[in-house]
Design a protein around this motif. Structure first.
Motif, PDB file in Angstrom:
ATOM      1  N   VAL A   1       0.848  -1.184   0.000  1.00  0.00           N
ATOM      2  CA  VAL A   1       0.000   0.000   0.000  1.00  0.00           C
ATOM      3  C   VAL A   1       0.886   1.237   0.000  1.00  0.00           C
ATOM      4  CG1 VAL A   1      -1.809   1.276   1.206  1.00  0.00           C
ATOM      5  CG2 VAL A   1      -1.801  -1.219   1.277  1.00  0.00           C
ATOM      6  N   VAL A   2       0.664   2.106  -0.980  1.00  0.00           N
ATOM      7  CA  VAL A   2       1.406   3.362  -1.084  1.00  0.00           C
ATOM      8  C   VAL A   2       0.422   4.490  -0.830  1.00  0.00           C
ATOM      9  CG1 VAL A   2       2.679   4.904  -2.625  1.00  0.00           C
ATOM     10  CG2 VAL A   2       3.036   2.424  -2.755  1.00  0.00           C
ATOM     11  N   CYS A   3       0.719   5.339   0.154  1.00  0.00           N
ATOM     12  CA  CYS A   3      -0.037   6.563   0.402  1.00  0.00           C
ATOM     13  C   CYS A   3       0.882   7.704  -0.017  1.00  0.00           C
ATOM     14  CB  CYS A   3      -0.395   6.699   1.872  1.00  0.00           C
ATOM     15  SG  CYS A   3      -1.498   5.421   2.456  1.00  0.00           S
ATOM     16  N   ALA A   4       0.491   8.426  -1.050  1.00  0.00           N
ATOM     17  CA  ALA A   4       1.395   9.427  -1.600  1.00  0.00           C
ATOM     18  C   ALA A   4       0.651  10.665  -2.069  1.00  0.00           C
ATOM     19  CB  ALA A   4       2.185   8.831  -2.764  1.00  0.00           C
ATOM     20  N   GLU A   5       1.414  11.737  -2.155  1.00  0.00           N
ATOM     21  CA  GLU A   5       0.922  12.960  -2.753  1.00  0.00           C
ATOM     22  C   GLU A   5       1.484  13.011  -4.175  1.00  0.00           C
ATOM     23  OE1 GLU A   5       0.897  17.639  -1.640  1.00  0.00           O
ATOM     24  OE2 GLU A   5       1.519  16.225  -0.103  1.00  0.00           O
ATOM     25  N   VAL A   6       0.618  13.249  -5.136  1.00  0.00           N
ATOM     26  CA  VAL A   6       1.052  13.259  -6.538  1.00  0.00           C
ATOM     27  C   VAL A   6       0.991  14.653  -7.119  1.00  0.00           C
ATOM     28  CG1 VAL A   6       0.463  10.871  -6.974  1.00  0.00           C
ATOM     29  CG2 VAL A   6      -1.226  12.626  -7.384  1.00  0.00           C
TER      30      VAL A   6
END
Length: 77
Positions: free
Chosen positions: A72-77
């Protein structure tokens, strides 16, 4: 392995053969059977390989949790 990408605007789930992540210390790769871990992500390119092709997404930072069945990746794009 399942890759789940979560951003403030959207989410996506894909099946991936390999995942390449921009870690804060250095970039790293996650393959099936990788040991569970949690890591911070730096700005860079999140890439994944699936079905013989490769996709990518530019991220500004975030966190990743690698589990036995799912990353699971939680990121700001």
């Amino acid at each position: 392995m399942k890759l789940r990408i979560l951003t403030p605007e959207w989410s996506r789930e894909v099946e991936a053969d390999a995942i390449f992540l921009p870690g804060t210390v250095s970039p790293f790769e996650v393959l099936p059977g990788h040991a569970p871990m949690i890591s911070a992500l730096d700005a860079g390119e999140l890439r994944w390989r699936a079905d013989g092709g490769e996709e990518s997404l530019a991220v500004r930072g975030g966190v990743v949790r690698v589990g036995r069945q799912e990353t699971v990746v939680c990121a700001e794009v």
